[in-house]
Design a protein around this motif. Sequence first.
Motif, short mmCIF file in Angstrom:
data_model
loop_
_atom_site.label_atom_id
_atom_site.label_comp_id
_atom_site.label_asym_id
_atom_site.label_seq_id
_atom_site.Cartn_x
_atom_site.Cartn_y
_atom_site.Cartn_z
N PHE A 142 94.76 89.84 30.61
CA PHE A 142 93.67 89.88 31.59
C PHE A 142 93.53 88.52 32.28
CE2 PHE A 142 89.15 88.98 32.43
CZ PHE A 142 88.87 89.98 33.35
N LEU A 143 93.47 87.45 31.50
CA LEU A 143 93.31 86.12 32.08
C LEU A 143 94.54 85.70 32.88
CD1 LEU A 143 91.39 84.31 29.21
CD2 LEU A 143 90.48 85.06 31.42
N ASP A 144 95.74 86.04 32.42
CA ASP A 144 96.95 85.74 33.18
C ASP A 144 96.95 86.45 34.53
OD1 ASP A 144 97.89 84.07 31.18
OD2 ASP A 144 99.36 85.52 30.40
N LEU A 145 96.54 87.72 34.54
CA LEU A 145 96.47 88.47 35.79
C LEU A 145 95.41 87.88 36.72
CD1 LEU A 145 96.81 92.09 34.38
CD2 LEU A 145 98.46 90.93 35.87
N LEU A 146 94.31 87.47 36.16
CA LEU A 146 93.25 86.87 36.97
C LEU A 146 93.71 85.54 37.57
CD1 LEU A 146 90.33 87.62 37.72
CD2 LEU A 146 89.58 86.18 35.84
N LYS A 147 94.36 84.71 36.77
CA LYS A 147 94.83 83.40 37.25
C LYS A 147 95.87 83.54 38.36
CE LYS A 147 94.20 81.17 32.76
NZ LYS A 147 94.90 80.59 31.62
N SER A 148 96.69 84.59 38.31
CA SER A 148 97.75 84.76 39.30
C SER A 148 97.31 85.59 40.51
CB SER A 148 98.98 85.42 38.66
OG SER A 148 98.73 86.78 38.37
N ALA A 149 96.05 86.03 40.52
CA ALA A 149 95.57 86.90 41.59
C ALA A 149 95.53 86.19 42.93
CB ALA A 149 94.18 87.41 41.23
N ASN A 150 95.88 86.96 43.98
CA ASN A 150 95.84 86.39 45.34
C ASN A 150 95.33 87.38 46.38
OD1 ASN A 150 98.03 88.10 45.62
ND2 ASN A 150 99.53 86.46 45.63
N ALA A 151 94.97 88.60 45.96
CA ALA A 151 94.48 89.61 46.91
C ALA A 151 93.49 90.55 46.22
CB ALA A 151 95.65 90.40 47.48
N TYR A 152 92.66 91.19 47.03
CA TYR A 152 91.70 92.15 46.50
C TYR A 152 91.49 93.27 47.51
CZ TYR A 152 88.16 90.36 49.69
OH TYR A 152 87.47 90.00 50.81
N SER A 153 91.02 94.41 47.01
CA SER A 153 90.53 95.50 47.86
C SER A 153 89.32 96.08 47.15
CB SER A 153 91.61 96.56 48.10
OG SER A 153 91.98 97.18 46.89
N VAL A 154 88.35 96.53 47.93
CA VAL A 154 87.09 96.97 47.34
C VAL A 154 86.47 98.08 48.16
CG1 VAL A 154 85.70 95.26 48.58
CG2 VAL A 154 84.91 96.12 46.38
N ASN A 155 85.74 98.96 47.46
CA ASN A 155 84.82 99.89 48.11
C ASN A 155 83.54 99.82 47.28
OD1 ASN A 155 85.02 101.70 45.91
ND2 ASN A 155 86.67 102.83 46.88
N LYS A 156 82.63 100.75 47.42
CA LYS A 156 81.36 100.66 46.71
C LYS A 156 81.51 100.74 45.19
CE LYS A 156 78.25 102.44 50.22
NZ LYS A 156 77.26 103.45 50.55
N VAL A 157 82.51 101.42 44.70
CA VAL A 157 82.63 101.67 43.27
C VAL A 157 83.81 100.96 42.62
CG1 VAL A 157 82.85 103.50 41.54
CG2 VAL A 157 81.55 103.92 43.60
N PHE A 158 84.90 100.77 43.35
CA PHE A 158 86.11 100.22 42.75
C PHE A 158 86.52 98.89 43.36
CE2 PHE A 158 86.38 104.84 42.26
CZ PHE A 158 86.50 104.92 40.87
N LEU A 159 87.05 98.00 42.51
CA LEU A 159 87.58 96.72 42.92
C LEU A 159 88.96 96.57 42.30
CD1 LEU A 159 87.39 93.75 44.03
CD2 LEU A 159 86.27 93.17 41.86
N GLU A 160 89.94 96.26 43.12
CA GLU A 160 91.29 96.00 42.62
C GLU A 160 91.67 94.58 42.99
OE1 GLU A 160 93.93 99.01 44.08
OE2 GLU A 160 93.24 100.45 42.58
N ILE A 161 92.14 93.84 42.00
CA ILE A 161 92.59 92.47 42.19
C ILE A 161 94.07 92.44 41.84
CG2 ILE A 161 92.36 90.09 41.40
CD1 ILE A 161 89.41 90.65 40.88
N THR A 162 94.91 91.96 42.77
CA THR A 162 96.35 91.96 42.55
C THR A 162 96.92 90.55 42.67
OG1 THR A 162 96.74 92.45 44.88
CG2 THR A 162 96.66 94.32 43.38
N GLY A 163 98.08 90.40 42.06
CA GLY A 163 98.78 89.13 42.10
C GLY A 163 100.23 89.32 41.72
N ALA A 164 100.93 88.22 41.52
CA ALA A 164 102.36 88.25 41.24
C ALA A 164 102.69 88.97 39.93
CB ALA A 164 102.91 86.83 41.19
N GLN A 165 101.79 88.91 38.95
CA GLN A 165 102.08 89.51 37.65
C GLN A 165 101.61 90.95 37.50
OE1 GLN A 165 100.41 86.60 34.89
NE2 GLN A 165 102.48 85.92 34.45
N GLY A 166 100.74 91.42 38.41
CA GLY A 166 100.26 92.79 38.28
C GLY A 166 98.93 93.01 38.95
N GLN A 167 98.14 93.92 38.39
CA GLN A 167 96.91 94.34 39.04
C GLN A 167 95.82 94.59 38.00
OE1 GLN A 167 97.34 97.54 41.91
NE2 GLN A 167 95.54 98.53 41.06
N LEU A 168 94.58 94.26 38.37
CA LEU A 168 93.39 94.57 37.58
C LEU A 168 92.57 95.58 38.36
CD1 LEU A 168 92.42 90.89 36.71
CD2 LEU A 168 93.26 92.59 35.08
#
Length: 182
Positions: A142-168
């Motif tokens: 979780f922390l590795d994915l957060l540290k490598s994050a560089n993009a996000y997409s959001v609506n009222k209910v869902f948030l996706e955070i993506t980066g080089a290692q994967g997605q949250l």
Amino acid sequence: MRTLLMMLLAVSLLACGSDAAQEGVETDSSQSAGAGQAAEADATASPVERAEAVPKDYKPAFPKIELKKWYLTEYVFDGRSVKVGKEDIPMITIANGKVSGYSGCNKFSADLSLQDDGTLDIGEVAATKMLCQGKMTQETRFLDLLKSANAYSVNKVFLEITGAQGQLSFRAEYKPQPDEAQ
């Protein structure tokens, strides 16, 4: 035999960790003691949970994201999708230029910059250093994915955070407002 057992007990107690290791703050670079203490204070509670951290006149620049509690539902790490269990669910809040929350065992905090084009930049992550048996793999990922994050997409209910290692993938917590509860 008795002496040997006492020595083993003493060694095992020492191996459990010093106060500095159990109460310290993990960061990606060395910090002075004062900065480390400030980071530890930031890592202990999310901005939404600490009313003094968010000014009363604070107007979120990103209202779809900020001032909500986002709970991790699943993540993709090294190409594998993993659903999150029902206990010790990682959670983040975003407010006042910070992301903070709970990573499944420890609390964490980091500076955050969101952009209108869907990009983000997360600064150094400060986290408490508790050890939780059976939870550390998910927390590390979780922390590795957060540290490598560089993009996000959001609506009222869902948030996706993506980066080089994967997605949250997160889901917003829903709490009825007082006027809706009746």
